[in-house]
Design a protein around this motif. Structure first.
Motif, PDB file in Angstrom:
ATOM      1  N   SER A  98     -29.850 -21.705 -62.385  1.00  0.00           N
ATOM      2  CA  SER A  98     -30.479 -22.024 -61.110  1.00  0.00           C
ATOM      3  C   SER A  98     -30.781 -20.736 -60.364  1.00  0.00           C
ATOM      4  O   SER A  98     -29.885 -19.907 -60.163  1.00  0.00           O
ATOM      5  N   GLN A  99     -32.050 -20.555 -59.996  1.00  0.00           N
ATOM      6  CA  GLN A  99     -32.488 -19.395 -59.231  1.00  0.00           C
ATOM      7  C   GLN A  99     -32.034 -18.079 -59.870  1.00  0.00           C
ATOM      8  O   GLN A  99     -31.547 -17.170 -59.204  1.00  0.00           O
ATOM      9  N   GLY A 100     -32.197 -18.005 -61.183  1.00  0.00           N
ATOM     10  CA  GLY A 100     -31.894 -16.775 -61.898  1.00  0.00           C
ATOM     11  C   GLY A 100     -30.430 -16.530 -62.169  1.00  0.00           C
ATOM     12  O   GLY A 100     -30.068 -15.472 -62.704  1.00  0.00           O
ATOM     13  N   GLN A 101     -29.577 -17.494 -61.840  1.00  0.00           N
ATOM     14  CA  GLN A 101     -28.136 -17.328 -62.069  1.00  0.00           C
ATOM     15  C   GLN A 101     -27.610 -18.417 -62.992  1.00  0.00           C
ATOM     16  O   GLN A 101     -28.124 -19.543 -63.000  1.00  0.00           O
ATOM     17  N   ILE A 102     -26.578 -18.066 -63.769  1.00  0.00           N
ATOM     18  CA  ILE A 102     -25.887 -19.063 -64.581  1.00  0.00           C
ATOM     19  C   ILE A 102     -24.793 -19.686 -63.718  1.00  0.00           C
ATOM     20  O   ILE A 102     -23.834 -19.013 -63.333  1.00  0.00           O
ATOM     21  N   ARG A 103     -24.955 -20.950 -63.417  1.00  0.00           N
ATOM     22  CA  ARG A 103     -24.006 -21.641 -62.539  1.00  0.00           C
ATOM     23  C   ARG A 103     -22.857 -22.283 -63.308  1.00  0.00           C
ATOM     24  O   ARG A 103     -21.796 -22.529 -62.747  1.00  0.00           O
ATOM     25  N   LEU A 104     -23.113 -22.609 -64.576  1.00  0.00           N
ATOM     26  CA  LEU A 104     -22.087 -23.283 -65.377  1.00  0.00           C
ATOM     27  C   LEU A 104     -22.318 -22.985 -66.849  1.00  0.00           C
ATOM     28  O   LEU A 104     -23.455 -22.999 -67.314  1.00  0.00           O
ATOM     29  N   ILE A 105     -21.245 -22.679 -67.565  1.00  0.00           N
ATOM     30  CA  ILE A 105     -21.240 -22.668 -69.025  1.00  0.00           C
ATOM     31  C   ILE A 105     -20.265 -23.757 -69.468  1.00  0.00           C
ATOM     32  O   ILE A 105     -19.085 -23.726 -69.118  1.00  0.00           O
ATOM     33  N   HIS A 106     -20.779 -24.728 -70.202  1.00  0.00           N
ATOM     34  CA  HIS A 106     -19.920 -25.787 -70.731  1.00  0.00           C
ATOM     35  C   HIS A 106     -19.843 -25.651 -72.245  1.00  0.00           C
ATOM     36  O   HIS A 106     -20.863 -25.616 -72.934  1.00  0.00           O
ATOM     37  N   ARG A 107     -18.609 -25.564 -72.761  1.00  0.00           N
ATOM     38  CA  ARG A 107     -18.378 -25.454 -74.200  1.00  0.00           C
ATOM     39  C   ARG A 107     -17.955 -26.822 -74.733  1.00  0.00           C
ATOM     40  O   ARG A 107     -17.039 -27.453 -74.214  1.00  0.00           O
ATOM     41  N   LYS A 108     -18.621 -27.252 -75.785  1.00  0.00           N
ATOM     42  CA  LYS A 108     -18.393 -28.585 -76.346  1.00  0.00           C
ATOM     43  C   LYS A 108     -16.938 -28.757 -76.758  1.00  0.00           C
ATOM     44  O   LYS A 108     -16.380 -27.933 -77.486  1.00  0.00           O
ATOM     45  N   THR A 109     -16.335 -29.850 -76.302  1.00  0.00           N
ATOM     46  CA  THR A 109     -14.901 -30.059 -76.517  1.00  0.00           C
ATOM     47  C   THR A 109     -14.590 -30.891 -77.765  1.00  0.00           C
ATOM     48  O   THR A 109     -13.501 -30.773 -78.326  1.00  0.00           O
ATOM     49  N   TYR A 110     -15.510 -31.732 -78.170  1.00  0.00           N
ATOM     50  CA  TYR A 110     -15.298 -32.568 -79.355  1.00  0.00           C
ATOM     51  C   TYR A 110     -16.338 -32.199 -80.402  1.00  0.00           C
ATOM     52  O   TYR A 110     -17.538 -32.380 -80.190  1.00  0.00           O
ATOM     53  N   LEU A 111     -15.857 -31.658 -81.527  1.00  0.00           N
ATOM     54  CA  LEU A 111     -16.741 -31.125 -82.561  1.00  0.00           C
ATOM     55  C   LEU A 111     -16.719 -32.039 -83.784  1.00  0.00           C
ATOM     56  O   LEU A 111     -15.716 -32.103 -84.503  1.00  0.00           O
ATOM     57  N   PRO A 112     -17.801 -32.764 -84.059  1.00  0.00           N
ATOM     58  CA  PRO A 112     -17.807 -33.635 -85.230  1.00  0.00           C
ATOM     59  C   PRO A 112     -17.782 -32.821 -86.520  1.00  0.00           C
ATOM     60  O   PRO A 112     -18.526 -31.845 -86.667  1.00  0.00           O
ATOM     61  N   THR A 113     -16.928 -33.232 -87.436  1.00  0.00           N
ATOM     62  CA  THR A 113     -16.850 -32.579 -88.744  1.00  0.00           C
ATOM     63  C   THR A 113     -16.710 -33.686 -89.787  1.00  0.00           C
ATOM     64  O   THR A 113     -15.633 -33.945 -90.325  1.00  0.00           O
ATOM     65  N   TYR A 114     -17.819 -34.366 -90.007  1.00  0.00           N
ATOM     66  CA  TYR A 114     -17.881 -35.460 -90.969  1.00  0.00           C
ATOM     67  C   TYR A 114     -19.355 -35.660 -91.336  1.00  0.00           C
ATOM     68  O   TYR A 114     -20.254 -35.348 -90.554  1.00  0.00           O
ATOM     69  N   GLY A 115     -19.618 -36.159 -92.536  1.00  0.00           N
ATOM     70  CA  GLY A 115     -20.992 -36.373 -92.968  1.00  0.00           C
ATOM     71  C   GLY A 115     -21.794 -35.078 -92.897  1.00  0.00           C
ATOM     72  O   GLY A 115     -21.373 -34.030 -93.380  1.00  0.00           O
ATOM     73  N   MET A 116     -22.972 -35.149 -92.261  1.00  0.00           N
ATOM     74  CA  MET A 116     -23.822 -33.970 -92.129  1.00  0.00           C
ATOM     75  C   MET A 116     -23.319 -33.000 -91.065  1.00  0.00           C
ATOM     76  O   MET A 116     -23.794 -31.879 -90.979  1.00  0.00           O
ATOM     77  N   PHE A 117     -22.357 -33.436 -90.271  1.00  0.00           N
ATOM     78  CA  PHE A 117     -21.874 -32.613 -89.164  1.00  0.00           C
ATOM     79  C   PHE A 117     -20.690 -31.762 -89.603  1.00  0.00           C
ATOM     80  O   PHE A 117     -19.688 -32.285 -90.088  1.00  0.00           O
ATOM     81  N   GLN A 118     -20.802 -30.447 -89.418  1.00  0.00           N
ATOM     82  CA  GLN A 118     -19.748 -29.527 -89.844  1.00  0.00           C
ATOM     83  C   GLN A 118     -19.413 -28.532 -88.731  1.00  0.00           C
ATOM     84  O   GLN A 118     -19.135 -27.364 -88.993  1.00  0.00           O
TER      85      GLN A 118
END
Length: 278
Positions: A98-118
């Motif tokens: 927003s307005q040239g600034q990073i207001r939030l970094i969200h890191r994914k908490t649930y990582l699928p590791t099954y089927g095509m997802f690794q």
């Protein structure tokens, strides 16, 4: 309020090409006076990076990210990228600009590791679920698999979020495009209704390593109704007008989502369940 659904098809590992795609979308959104532009999960890199993850990753302080935010003018932008931490751990992350600034970094908490997802093989797991205050009210980011864990939208809603931004790489599965999108739309409609929030779902389109992604991004209002949806499979910028006053109406009619929620009861019972599982 105008929300832009940037249903693009990123190039796998082609960060420079994807930056240009983002710049084009941002210019178009700015010309259309879009207030909030949302991209899909890992929009800067493509999804199945695998061993190419370190080559495509960027730190949150990267000049490319900041330049995208600065180019957006009055439009707030949410994009997905492979993040490298200062300790050289890699994350599936989203940045709110927003307005040239990073207001939030969200890191994914649930990582699928099954089927095509690794994802669990290549990414670290995020450990925080937080919203961010914006001029539209408090906003929360949900990355793909997180939408299928009720705790993530619940926690964001209890923190006072009014907009849930769900960024995804939803593939076409057995049964075709319609069958693939239907469970997504049902669960997102339910989150909206249960928590009295707007849900903005942005799913990618295009092909990657033989996998097709169904697109069909959509917006759901706080009553669980679908406001608008983008086409199946098609790339493009799709703009949706939403009325934030619907939040007030929904929370008056269905006050249980926030007013009547007993967090102490929830905490006690969760702790009991956690202990019973050892």
């Amino acid at each position: 309020m105008k929300v832009g659904l940037a249903q693009l098809a990123p190039v796998l590992g082609g960060v420079e090409e994807n930056l240009r795609l983002h710049e084009e979308m941002i210019r178009r959104a700015d010309s259309e006076q879009v207030d909030l532009l949302v991209f899909p999960e890992l929009s800067l890199t493509g999804y199945s990076l695998g061993e190419r993850t370190p080559d495509a990753a960027r730190m949150a302080t990267d000049e490319d990210l900041l330049a995208l935010g600065a180019s957006a003018g009055k439009t707030d932008v949410v994009l997905g990228f492979a993040e490298e931490s200062q300790d050289h751990v890699f994350y599936n992350s989203a940045a709110y600009l927003s307005q040239g600034q990073i207001r939030l970094i969200h890191r994914k908490t649930y990582l699928p590791t099954y089927g095509m997802f690794q994802e669990g093989r290549y990414f670290g797991r995020g450990s925080r679920i937080r919203g961010v205050d914006t001029r539209f009210g408090r906003v929360g980011v949900v990355i793909c698999e997180e939408a299928w864990h009720p705790s993530v939208p619940y926690l964001l809603a209890q923190e006072g979020v009014k907009l849930l931004l769900v960024m995804a790489n939803g593939p076409v599965k057995e049964g075709g495009e319609e069958a693939s999108r239907e469970p997504w739309h049902r669960i997102l409609s339910t989150h909206s209704m249960l928590h009295s929030v707007y849900t903005v779902f942005v799913n990618r389109a295009g092909m990657e390593k033989g996998v097709r992604f169904f697109g069909n991004s959509a917006v759901f209002n706080p009553f669980g109704d679908k406001v608008e949806e983008a086409p199946l499979l098609e790339s493009g910028l799709f703009i949706v007008d939403i009325d934030l006053d619907a939040l007030r109406q929904a929370r008056w009619r269905m006050p249980s989502a926030l007013r009547d929620e007993d967090l102490d009861l929830t905490l006690r019972e969760l702790e009991r369940i956690r202990q019973s599982r050892g």
